[in-house]
Scaffold this motif. Structure first.
Motif, PDB file in Angstrom:
ATOM      1  N   TYR A   1       0.831  -1.201   0.000  1.00 49.12           N
ATOM      2  CA  TYR A   1       0.000   0.000   0.000  1.00 49.12           C
ATOM      3  C   TYR A   1       0.870   1.258   0.000  1.00 49.12           C
ATOM      4  O   TYR A   1       0.568   2.230  -0.694  1.00 49.12           O
ATOM      5  CB  TYR A   1      -0.931   0.015   1.200  1.00 49.12           C
ATOM      6  CG  TYR A   1      -2.117  -0.928   1.121  1.00 49.12           C
ATOM      7  CD1 TYR A   1      -2.255  -1.886   0.120  1.00 49.12           C
ATOM      8  CD2 TYR A   1      -3.131  -0.860   2.061  1.00 49.12           C
ATOM      9  CE1 TYR A   1      -3.353  -2.733   0.069  1.00 49.12           C
ATOM     10  CE2 TYR A   1      -4.230  -1.690   2.016  1.00 49.12           C
ATOM     11  CZ  TYR A   1      -4.336  -2.631   1.017  1.00 49.12           C
ATOM     12  OH  TYR A   1      -5.428  -3.461   0.977  1.00 49.12           O
ATOM     13  N   VAL A   2       1.950   1.239   0.758  1.00 52.69           N
ATOM     14  CA  VAL A   2       2.882   2.369   0.776  1.00 52.69           C
ATOM     15  C   VAL A   2       3.480   2.572  -0.618  1.00 52.69           C
ATOM     16  O   VAL A   2       3.542   3.698  -1.118  1.00 52.69           O
ATOM     17  CB  VAL A   2       3.979   2.171   1.846  1.00 52.69           C
ATOM     18  CG1 VAL A   2       5.129   3.146   1.658  1.00 52.69           C
ATOM     19  CG2 VAL A   2       3.377   2.303   3.250  1.00 52.69           C
ATOM     20  N   ALA A   3       3.910   1.484  -1.228  1.00 53.56           N
ATOM     21  CA  ALA A   3       4.486   1.579  -2.579  1.00 53.56           C
ATOM     22  C   ALA A   3       3.451   2.106  -3.575  1.00 53.56           C
ATOM     23  O   ALA A   3       3.782   2.924  -4.443  1.00 53.56           O
ATOM     24  CB  ALA A   3       5.008   0.208  -3.024  1.00 53.56           C
ATOM     25  N   HIS A   4       2.220   1.665  -3.449  1.00 55.60           N
ATOM     26  CA  HIS A   4       1.166   2.139  -4.351  1.00 55.60           C
ATOM     27  C   HIS A   4       0.877   3.623  -4.149  1.00 55.60           C
ATOM     28  O   HIS A   4       0.626   4.340  -5.125  1.00 55.60           O
ATOM     29  CB  HIS A   4      -0.098   1.308  -4.169  1.00 55.60           C
ATOM     30  CG  HIS A   4       0.030  -0.089  -4.687  1.00 55.60           C
ATOM     31  ND1 HIS A   4      -0.965  -1.030  -4.539  1.00 55.60           N
ATOM     32  CD2 HIS A   4       1.031  -0.721  -5.355  1.00 55.60           C
ATOM     33  CE1 HIS A   4      -0.587  -2.166  -5.098  1.00 55.60           C
ATOM     34  NE2 HIS A   4       0.630  -1.997  -5.594  1.00 55.60           N
ATOM     35  N   LEU A   5       0.914   4.082  -2.916  1.00 55.76           N
ATOM     36  CA  LEU A   5       0.750   5.518  -2.650  1.00 55.76           C
ATOM     37  C   LEU A   5       1.877   6.316  -3.295  1.00 55.76           C
ATOM     38  O   LEU A   5       1.632   7.304  -3.993  1.00 55.76           O
ATOM     39  CB  LEU A   5       0.742   5.790  -1.139  1.00 55.76           C
ATOM     40  CG  LEU A   5      -0.555   5.538  -0.402  1.00 55.76           C
ATOM     41  CD1 LEU A   5      -0.306   5.449   1.094  1.00 55.76           C
ATOM     42  CD2 LEU A   5      -1.585   6.619  -0.718  1.00 55.76           C
ATOM     43  N   LYS A   6       3.097   5.868  -3.067  1.00 56.94           N
ATOM     44  CA  LYS A   6       4.259   6.598  -3.583  1.00 56.94           C
ATOM     45  C   LYS A   6       4.320   6.600  -5.107  1.00 56.94           C
ATOM     46  O   LYS A   6       4.787   7.555  -5.709  1.00 56.94           O
ATOM     47  CB  LYS A   6       5.544   6.036  -2.984  1.00 56.94           C
ATOM     48  CG  LYS A   6       5.673   6.358  -1.504  1.00 56.94           C
ATOM     49  CD  LYS A   6       6.967   5.828  -0.912  1.00 56.94           C
ATOM     50  CE  LYS A   6       7.086   6.246   0.538  1.00 56.94           C
ATOM     51  NZ  LYS A   6       8.337   5.779   1.141  1.00 56.94           N
ATOM     52  N   ALA A   7       3.817   5.536  -5.737  1.00 63.06           N
ATOM     53  CA  ALA A   7       3.844   5.430  -7.194  1.00 63.06           C
ATOM     54  C   ALA A   7       2.623   6.075  -7.852  1.00 63.06           C
ATOM     55  O   ALA A   7       2.551   6.146  -9.071  1.00 63.06           O
ATOM     56  CB  ALA A   7       3.926   3.961  -7.604  1.00 63.06           C
ATOM     57  N   GLY A   8       1.675   6.530  -7.050  1.00 63.26           N
ATOM     58  CA  GLY A   8       0.465   7.134  -7.605  1.00 63.26           C
ATOM     59  C   GLY A   8      -0.564   6.131  -8.081  1.00 63.26           C
ATOM     60  O   GLY A   8      -1.531   6.489  -8.744  1.00 63.26           O
ATOM     61  N   ARG A   9      -0.379   4.874  -7.730  1.00 64.45           N
ATOM     62  CA  ARG A   9      -1.354   3.846  -8.115  1.00 64.45           C
ATOM     63  C   ARG A   9      -2.640   3.975  -7.304  1.00 64.45           C
ATOM     64  O   ARG A   9      -3.702   3.544  -7.733  1.00 64.45           O
ATOM     65  CB  ARG A   9      -0.740   2.464  -7.932  1.00 64.45           C
ATOM     66  CG  ARG A   9      -1.634   1.363  -8.400  1.00 64.45           C
ATOM     67  CD  ARG A   9      -0.928   0.034  -8.428  1.00 64.45           C
ATOM     68  NE  ARG A   9      -1.877  -1.014  -8.734  1.00 64.45           N
ATOM     69  CZ  ARG A   9      -1.605  -2.282  -8.670  1.00 64.45           C
ATOM     70  NH1 ARG A   9      -0.398  -2.683  -8.326  1.00 64.45           N
ATOM     71  NH2 ARG A   9      -2.521  -3.175  -8.946  1.00 64.45           N
ATOM     72  N   VAL A  10      -2.526   4.544  -6.128  1.00 64.13           N
ATOM     73  CA  VAL A  10      -3.676   4.869  -5.286  1.00 64.13           C
ATOM     74  C   VAL A  10      -3.523   6.328  -4.874  1.00 64.13           C
ATOM     75  O   VAL A  10      -2.416   6.772  -4.567  1.00 64.13           O
ATOM     76  CB  VAL A  10      -3.791   3.915  -4.071  1.00 64.13           C
ATOM     77  CG1 VAL A  10      -2.616   4.017  -3.154  1.00 64.13           C
ATOM     78  CG2 VAL A  10      -5.072   4.158  -3.299  1.00 64.13           C
ATOM     79  N   MET A  11      -4.620   7.067  -4.926  1.00 65.63           N
ATOM     80  CA  MET A  11      -4.602   8.496  -4.598  1.00 65.63           C
ATOM     81  C   MET A  11      -4.832   8.682  -3.105  1.00 65.63           C
ATOM     82  O   MET A  11      -5.906   8.356  -2.591  1.00 65.63           O
ATOM     83  CB  MET A  11      -5.681   9.248  -5.382  1.00 65.63           C
ATOM     84  CG  MET A  11      -5.549   9.146  -6.897  1.00 65.63           C
ATOM     85  SD  MET A  11      -4.095  10.012  -7.536  1.00 65.63           S
ATOM     86  CE  MET A  11      -2.939   8.686  -7.793  1.00 65.63           C
ATOM     87  N   GLY A  12      -3.840   9.186  -2.432  1.00 70.58           N
ATOM     88  CA  GLY A  12      -3.907   9.338  -0.988  1.00 70.58           C
ATOM     89  C   GLY A  12      -4.881  10.389  -0.509  1.00 70.58           C
ATOM     90  O   GLY A  12      -5.307  10.369   0.642  1.00 70.58           O
ATOM     91  N   ASN A  13      -5.254  11.309  -1.376  1.00 66.99           N
ATOM     92  CA  ASN A  13      -6.182  12.374  -0.972  1.00 66.99           C
ATOM     93  C   ASN A  13      -7.578  12.171  -1.562  1.00 66.99           C
ATOM     94  O   ASN A  13      -8.396  13.089  -1.556  1.00 66.99           O
ATOM     95  CB  ASN A  13      -5.632  13.734  -1.386  1.00 66.99           C
ATOM     96  CG  ASN A  13      -5.453  13.848  -2.894  1.00 66.99           C
ATOM     97  OD1 ASN A  13      -5.558  12.858  -3.616  1.00 66.99           O
ATOM     98  ND2 ASN A  13      -5.173  15.047  -3.363  1.00 66.99           N
ATOM     99  N   ALA A  14      -7.873  10.991  -2.058  1.00 69.12           N
ATOM    100  CA  ALA A  14      -9.176  10.712  -2.678  1.00 69.12           C
ATOM    101  C   ALA A  14     -10.307  10.874  -1.675  1.00 69.12           C
ATOM    102  O   ALA A  14     -10.153  10.597  -0.483  1.00 69.12           O
ATOM    103  CB  ALA A  14      -9.188   9.293  -3.245  1.00 69.12           C
TER     104      ALA A  14
END
Length: 152
Positions: free
Chosen positions: A52-65
């Motif tokens: 999940y951390v890697a996905h946040l950092k790579a933009g695969r998941v939007m942390g401010n959604a």
């Protein structure tokens, strides 16, 4: 050393926020991961944190959604997770489904544009607490064979 579920949840919440998730995204995600781990399903628990951390950092998941209602009818609602973690969207979907089922006798909620939804039964606890019956389904790439099968 962590001595409680609350401490572990707080740690994961902090890790996710440091990786770019808003509190509205990180808090329900941390709760769900710890619940999965505590339920004996580590594949949907703490082992997901690095991914999940890697996905946040790579933009695969939007942390401010911010999930929102994309479409609705009396007994149906479509939640758009806005490419964020599924957990805040699932919470909104379940709350909306319960409200609609109380009003009409039955409801369905669907989620689009979300990340991994975790342990399905976790989302249904609120449905059971409301005295209702719920079913959770999710799409997935072929990863496991059916019972007795040889191929996913």
């Amino acid at each position: 050393m962590l001595h409680s579920r609350a401490a572990l949840t707080a740690l994961i919440n902090d890790v996710l926020q440091k990786a770019g998730a808003s509190p509205a995204q990180s808090a329900p995600t941390a709760l769900a991961l710890v619940a999965a781990e505590a339920s004996g399903l580590p594949s949907h628990g703490l082992s997901r944190v690095p991914m999940y951390v890697a996905h946040l950092k790579a933009g695969r998941v939007m942390g401010n959604a911010v999930p929102f209602i994309a479409n609705q009818r009396a007994s149906a609602v479509l939640i758009d997770a806005a490419n964020g973690f599924a957990f805040p969207a699932c919470r909104l979907a379940v709350d909306e489904a319960i409200t609609r089922a109380r009003a009409t006798g039955i409801a369905i909620a669907a989620i689009t544009n979300s990340h991994h939804s975790g342990m399905s039964s976790y989302h249904l606890d609120a449905v059971a607490d409301a005295g209702m019956v719920g079913i959770a389904c999710s799409n997935s790439p072929a990863a496991m064979p059916a019972a007795g099968g040889k191929r996913p």
